[in-house]
Structure formats: C-alpha cells, structure tokens
Design a protein around this motif. Structure first.
Motif, PDB file in Angstrom:
ATOM      1  N   ALA A  10      -7.393  19.117  -2.315  1.00 51.20           N
ATOM      2  CA  ALA A  10      -7.426  18.761  -0.898  1.00 51.20           C
ATOM      3  C   ALA A  10      -6.649  19.776  -0.082  1.00 51.20           C
ATOM      4  N   LEU A  11      -7.173  20.063   1.102  1.00 49.53           N
ATOM      5  CA  LEU A  11      -6.473  20.812   2.139  1.00 49.53           C
ATOM      6  C   LEU A  11      -6.190  19.831   3.258  1.00 49.53           C
ATOM      7  N   VAL A  12      -4.933  19.747   3.682  1.00 45.67           N
ATOM      8  CA  VAL A  12      -4.506  18.759   4.667  1.00 45.67           C
ATOM      9  C   VAL A  12      -3.659  19.461   5.728  1.00 45.67           C
ATOM     10  N   SER A  13      -3.768  19.009   6.964  1.00 46.09           N
ATOM     11  CA  SER A  13      -2.883  19.521   8.011  1.00 46.09           C
ATOM     12  C   SER A  13      -2.514  18.421   8.992  1.00 46.09           C
ATOM     13  N   ALA A  14      -1.202  18.252   9.188  1.00 46.63           N
ATOM     14  CA  ALA A  14      -0.704  17.326  10.195  1.00 46.63           C
ATOM     15  C   ALA A  14      -0.583  17.996  11.558  1.00 46.63           C
ATOM     16  N   ARG A  15      -0.757  19.324  11.613  1.00 43.71           N
ATOM     17  CA  ARG A  15      -0.502  20.081  12.841  1.00 43.71           C
ATOM     18  C   ARG A  15      -1.721  20.800  13.403  1.00 43.71           C
ATOM     19  N   HIS A  16      -2.751  20.968  12.601  1.00 41.15           N
ATOM     20  CA  HIS A  16      -3.880  21.785  13.037  1.00 41.15           C
ATOM     21  C   HIS A  16      -5.198  21.093  12.710  1.00 41.15           C
ATOM     22  N   SER A  17      -6.205  21.401  13.500  1.00 38.13           N
ATOM     23  CA  SER A  17      -7.553  20.905  13.223  1.00 38.13           C
ATOM     24  C   SER A  17      -8.147  21.665  12.039  1.00 38.13           C
ATOM     25  N   LEU A  18      -8.935  20.968  11.260  1.00 35.51           N
ATOM     26  CA  LEU A  18      -9.645  21.612  10.139  1.00 35.51           C
ATOM     27  C   LEU A  18     -11.148  21.673  10.403  1.00 35.51           C
ATOM     28  N   GLN A  19     -11.535  21.550  11.665  1.00 36.01           N
ATOM     29  CA  GLN A  19     -12.958  21.550  11.992  1.00 36.01           C
ATOM     30  C   GLN A  19     -13.631  22.874  11.653  1.00 36.01           C
TER      31      GLN A  19
ATOM     32  N   ARG B  36       0.838  -1.185   0.000  1.00 40.79           N
ATOM     33  CA  ARG B  36       0.000   0.000   0.000  1.00 40.79           C
ATOM     34  C   ARG B  36       0.879   1.243   0.000  1.00 40.79           C
ATOM     35  N   VAL B  37       0.552   2.171  -0.851  1.00 44.06           N
ATOM     36  CA  VAL B  37       1.298   3.425  -0.888  1.00 44.06           C
ATOM     37  C   VAL B  37       0.516   4.488  -0.130  1.00 44.06           C
ATOM     38  N   ARG B  38       1.241   5.471   0.377  1.00 44.89           N
ATOM     39  CA  ARG B  38       0.599   6.540   1.127  1.00 44.89           C
ATOM     40  C   ARG B  38       0.410   7.775   0.259  1.00 44.89           C
ATOM     41  N   THR B  39      -0.610   8.544   0.580  1.00 48.27           N
ATOM     42  CA  THR B  39      -0.921   9.760  -0.153  1.00 48.27           C
ATOM     43  C   THR B  39      -0.932  10.933   0.807  1.00 48.27           C
ATOM     44  N   VAL B  40      -1.120  12.113   0.254  1.00 47.66           N
ATOM     45  CA  VAL B  40      -1.190  13.314   1.076  1.00 47.66           C
ATOM     46  C   VAL B  40      -2.339  13.244   2.078  1.00 47.66           C
ATOM     47  N   LEU B  41      -3.372  12.464   1.775  1.00 41.94           N
ATOM     48  CA  LEU B  41      -4.504  12.335   2.687  1.00 41.94           C
ATOM     49  C   LEU B  41      -4.126  11.559   3.949  1.00 41.94           C
ATOM     50  N   ASP B  42      -2.998  10.855   3.910  1.00 41.13           N
ATOM     51  CA  ASP B  42      -2.511  10.151   5.097  1.00 41.13           C
ATOM     52  C   ASP B  42      -1.688  11.061   6.011  1.00 41.13           C
ATOM     53  N   ALA B  43      -1.440  12.304   5.581  1.00 39.02           N
ATOM     54  CA  ALA B  43      -0.568  13.197   6.342  1.00 39.02           C
ATOM     55  C   ALA B  43      -1.259  13.807   7.554  1.00 39.02           C
ATOM     56  N   GLY B  44      -2.583  13.883   7.540  1.00 43.20           N
ATOM     57  CA  GLY B  44      -3.289  14.514   8.655  1.00 43.20           C
ATOM     58  C   GLY B  44      -4.752  14.714   8.340  1.00 43.20           C
ATOM     59  N   ALA B  45      -5.386  15.624   9.073  1.00 42.86           N
ATOM     60  CA  ALA B  45      -6.788  15.947   8.802  1.00 42.86           C
ATOM     61  C   ALA B  45      -6.924  16.490   7.385  1.00 42.86           C
ATOM     62  N   ALA B  46      -8.025  16.132   6.708  1.00 40.68           N
ATOM     63  CA  ALA B  46      -8.165  16.506   5.304  1.00 40.68           C
ATOM     64  C   ALA B  46      -9.576  17.004   5.003  1.00 40.68           C
ATOM     65  N   LYS B  47      -9.652  17.959   4.090  1.00 38.18           N
ATOM     66  CA  LYS B  47     -10.905  18.447   3.531  1.00 38.18           C
ATOM     67  C   LYS B  47     -10.788  18.377   2.012  1.00 38.18           C
TER      68      LYS B  47
ATOM     69  N   GLY C 230      -6.157  29.065  -0.881  1.00 36.08           N
ATOM     70  CA  GLY C 230      -6.915  30.140  -0.258  1.00 36.08           C
ATOM     71  C   GLY C 230      -7.379  29.784   1.143  1.00 36.08           C
ATOM     72  N   LEU C 231      -7.882  28.559   1.302  1.00 31.07           N
ATOM     73  CA  LEU C 231      -8.340  28.110   2.620  1.00 31.07           C
ATOM     74  C   LEU C 231      -7.169  28.028   3.607  1.00 31.07           C
ATOM     75  N   ALA C 232      -6.031  27.510   3.155  1.00 25.84           N
ATOM     76  CA  ALA C 232      -4.867  27.404   4.039  1.00 25.84           C
ATOM     77  C   ALA C 232      -4.412  28.780   4.499  1.00 25.84           C
ATOM     78  N   LEU C 233      -4.333  29.726   3.581  1.00 25.70           N
ATOM     79  CA  LEU C 233      -3.900  31.076   3.953  1.00 25.70           C
ATOM     80  C   LEU C 233      -4.906  31.740   4.882  1.00 25.70           C
ATOM     81  N   ARG C 234      -6.186  31.442   4.680  1.00 25.28           N
ATOM     82  CA  ARG C 234      -7.206  31.968   5.600  1.00 25.28           C
ATOM     83  C   ARG C 234      -7.021  31.372   6.992  1.00 25.28           C
ATOM     84  N   GLU C 235      -6.740  30.072   7.071  1.00 30.15           N
ATOM     85  CA  GLU C 235      -6.504  29.434   8.362  1.00 30.15           C
ATOM     86  C   GLU C 235      -5.234  29.981   9.034  1.00 30.15           C
ATOM     87  N   ILE C 236      -4.233  30.265   8.233  1.00 30.67           N
ATOM     88  CA  ILE C 236      -2.988  30.818   8.755  1.00 30.67           C
ATOM     89  C   ILE C 236      -3.184  32.234   9.269  1.00 30.67           C
ATOM     90  N   GLY C 237      -4.162  32.942   8.693  1.00 28.75           N
ATOM     91  CA  GLY C 237      -4.437  34.312   9.105  1.00 28.75           C
ATOM     92  C   GLY C 237      -3.746  35.358   8.261  1.00 28.75           C
TER      93      GLY C 237
END
Length: 401
Positions: free
Chosen positions: A182-191, A34-45, A55-62
């Motif tokens: 996809a927007l993914v984060s291994a460090r932050h919640s995407l809720q 099995r190979v891993r994808t970016v969706l395995d890196a963390g929370a994903a939308k 755009g969403l990532a920069l908005r989350e970053i502020g």
C-alpha cells in the motif's frame, strides 16, 4: 547441543507467514475494539508490494538524479533499489542499539541535495516521529514512513503512517495473501497514481498460489477437495499462457518477484494494482483478530523463551497499541544457533541480513550488530497452538548449552 546432534528437517515445520484458513474470517470477539491500520492514515492505493510503494512515493516526492534519500543503516536490501531507480543516491544514517533513530546523526546528513528521509518502524514497533517530523518540516524534506512491519497499530493516538508525507506498507506480512502492498498519504492526494490490472494470468496465479499455500499447511481441507480438478489443470493453464506469450520469461512476470522473497525492484509493476483476491481478503479478514492473536503469540513466546542463555528479546514489552510482525531475539552467538534452528525446521527471519554493500560497522555499529544478531520468529495469527508449542520447544532445545 551440537550440530551433529540435530537431524536436518526436510522443510520448515511451521508456516513463516500467515496462510489462509477458515479461521481467518473469524471476529476477535464481541467486546473487541476496532483497531486502526495504515489504510486509516489517509488516501491509499493498493499495489503489489511495499517496495513498489516506495518507488511510487519517491516518484510523487520528485526524487531524481542529483538528489539524495536518507535510508536507515539497518534495512532490507529491497528498500534501496527503488531509490536507485529514481536516479537519486541513498545516504545511510545511524540508529541506536534499540533501533531508535539517531536524530543527531540523521540531521547532520541533511543537506541541499536531500529530497526525502525514509524511517522504518521495525518489527511492528513504531518510531517516535514528532522531532523528526519537525526537522523535516524545518529543512523542507519529505518524510516517508516505512510501515512494512506495522500495517496495523497506532502511535501517539494516530494510525501508523499518519505522520509522514507518504507511508508504505506490506499487507502480505499481515494478511493471508500472496502479494500486496500500500501507498498511503495523510498530506497529499494520490489521484495522480493510476493503477490497472496486471491481467488474468496474475489474478489466477495469486488466487491459486494463496490456496495452494493453505493446502500445503493442511488448511481449508474442504476447499481443497472441491478444487481438486481445477488444481490438476493448473499446470496446463500455465503452459498455455507461456506458449501464447512471445517473451521467454513471461511466466516469471505473472507475479512480482517480491512475492518470492527477492530483493529486486521491477518498475513494470509500478502501475499495477493489487489482485482482486488480495483486495477482497483485505476487506474480509478482520484486523482485530490479527492484532489480538499476534499480541497473544508474542507474549507467549516471550514468556516461554525468557532466560535462555545468550538470548534476550529486542523488545521485552509489547504496548497494547502495537501489532507485531515477528518476535525478534538478540543472540550473542547467532551463526551456530541459526544453523541448529534451520536444521530443526524452525522458521527464522533475519531482517537486514545482509545489509546493502558498503554498509558496515564504520557506517553504523548498532545496525551492523542488529543485522548480525537479530533472529526473529513468526507470531502471526494463523499459528495453531500445537505449532506454537512445537516451535518454542525447538527454539529452547536449539539454545540449550
């Protein structure tokens, strides 16, 4: 070979992106790991494109007015409008001729206004990020991984996208779908990133366009026969949707412009999730097969095109953990070769051509050269052996002195 000797093709002779076929759902083999994808890196939308994810990532970053965002000087123009949408200012940093980050130049551009650094993994080959991660942590700057070219793969034992505060990806470059990111984060919640459906018109357009693309390349013949009547009625459906809408441009908004190769950024798609059709295929189409066939095709292209005059691979070797987006070649004299390839119907990707206005040799000589000289060719999993053979033969013929 001269331009006059080439008979123009009526259209591209090989699909430039993966298109849906019955083979899309096959497994790579019983022994495949099995190979891993970016969706395995963390929370994903799952959203409609990579630029929407930026755009969403920069908005989350502020990021906002008065801030700067560091952007690689070798880039797609679609990376910059999301930065401008936030009110921040893009600042371009240098790369080396092999596409590696010039860390000294990047570090010199970080100041009190720097909110984030974007780093691109070009053509599926991940950057080395340990030093940059440490720099961003020390300077209090967010790291945004641009995985648009490397949805599948690993880097230093981690799935791509796992080193950044956020990562973005473009699923439609790797899967046989009309839209997807996809927007993914291994460090932050995407809720806090709320997404909703773009509506029945969008859902229908994505499904029908994906199928029509397959039919146009002579795939899914049985499905085409079964859907003959619904496809005949499609134009009437779009006409009815237009008539019911009060907006004259509503038909164009049935799908994001990113699906049709535009560089534009429409914030109206920020709260829209990827279509059910695309999300279903993302779950059903095996990443192991995608990676295995892309690696095989990349290596076949490298072997078949090795030694051509005035051409050399940007990346001669392909690590086992890399799933390539395309096969990039460096051309000494790209413009006449590009014209001959297009006339012959060979699909060519010119990533970073043109660069954002004002980004030239004075900003980064290596990026200007890469933008001008890199000609890339499809190596995706849906290429048939005959299509791959035809393409390599056409490239060789176009490159012949």
């Amino acid at each position: 070979m001269t331009n006059a000797a080439v008979k123009p093709a009526s259209r591209t002779q090989v699909p430039i992106a993966p298109i849906l076929s019955a083979a899309s759902f096959r497994r790579a083999g019983s022994g495949s790991v099995r190979v891993r994808t970016v969706l395995d890196a963390g929370a994903a939308k799952l959203v409609t494109s990579g630029r929407i994810a930026i755009g969403l990532a920069l908005r989350e970053i502020g990021a906002g007015p008065g801030d700067t965002v560091l952007v690689p000087a070798y880039h797609s123009q679609s990376m910059v409008p999301p930065v401008l949408w936030t009110g921040a200012r893009p600042v371009f940093y240098r790369l080396r001729p092999d596409t590696a980050i010039d860390l000294d130049d990047l570090a010199s551009r970080i100041d009190a206004s720097t909110r984030a650094v974007m780093v691109t993994h070009y053509f599926g080959f991940p950057q080395e990020l340990k030093a940059l991660r440490a720099l961003c942590d020390a300077r209090g700057v967010a790291l945004l991984e641009d995985c648009a070219h490397c949805f599948i793969g690993e880097n230093n034992g981690l799935p791509v996208g796992a080193m950044g505060d956020y990562a973005i990806a473009s699923s439609m470059k790797f899967f046989p779908i009309y839209e997807g990111g996809a927007l993914v984060s291994a460090r932050h919640s995407l809720q806090g990133v709320g997404l909703r459906s773009a509506g029945p018109g969008f859902e229908a357009k994505v499904a029908l366009t994906s199928l029509e693309n397959s039919f146009a390349w002579r795939r899914l013949g049985g499905v085409r026969a079964a859907l003959w009547l619904p496809l005949k009625l499609k134009d009437a459906l779009w006409a009815a949707l237009k008539k019911r809408s009060a907006r004259p441009a509503a038909s164009a908004a049935l799908a994001p412009s990113s699906s049709d190769s535009s560089f534009s950024f429409d914030p109206a798609w920020l709260d829209k999730r990827s279509s059910l059709f695309a999300r279903t295929l993302l779950a059903l189409v095996p990443a192991t097969r995608i990676m295995a066939l892309r690696q095989r095709h990349y290596r076949q292209l490298e072997a078949a095109l090795r030694g051509l005059p005035g051409l050399r691979p940007l990346y001669p070797s392909l690590p086992d953990t890399v799933c390539p987006w395309v096969f990039p070649l460096l051309a000494d004299d790209p413009e006449p070769l590009f014209a001959r390839l297009k006339a012959a119907g060979v699909p060519v990707v010119r990533f970073g051509w043109p660069l954002w206005p004002g980004v030239d040799e004075s900003v980064c000589p290596a990026s200007a050269e890469l933008s001008r000289r890199v000609l890339a060719f499809p190596c995706h999993q849906e290429l048939r052996p005959a299509e791959l053979d035809w393409m390599t033969g056409a490239i060789r013929a176009a490159a012949a002195p």
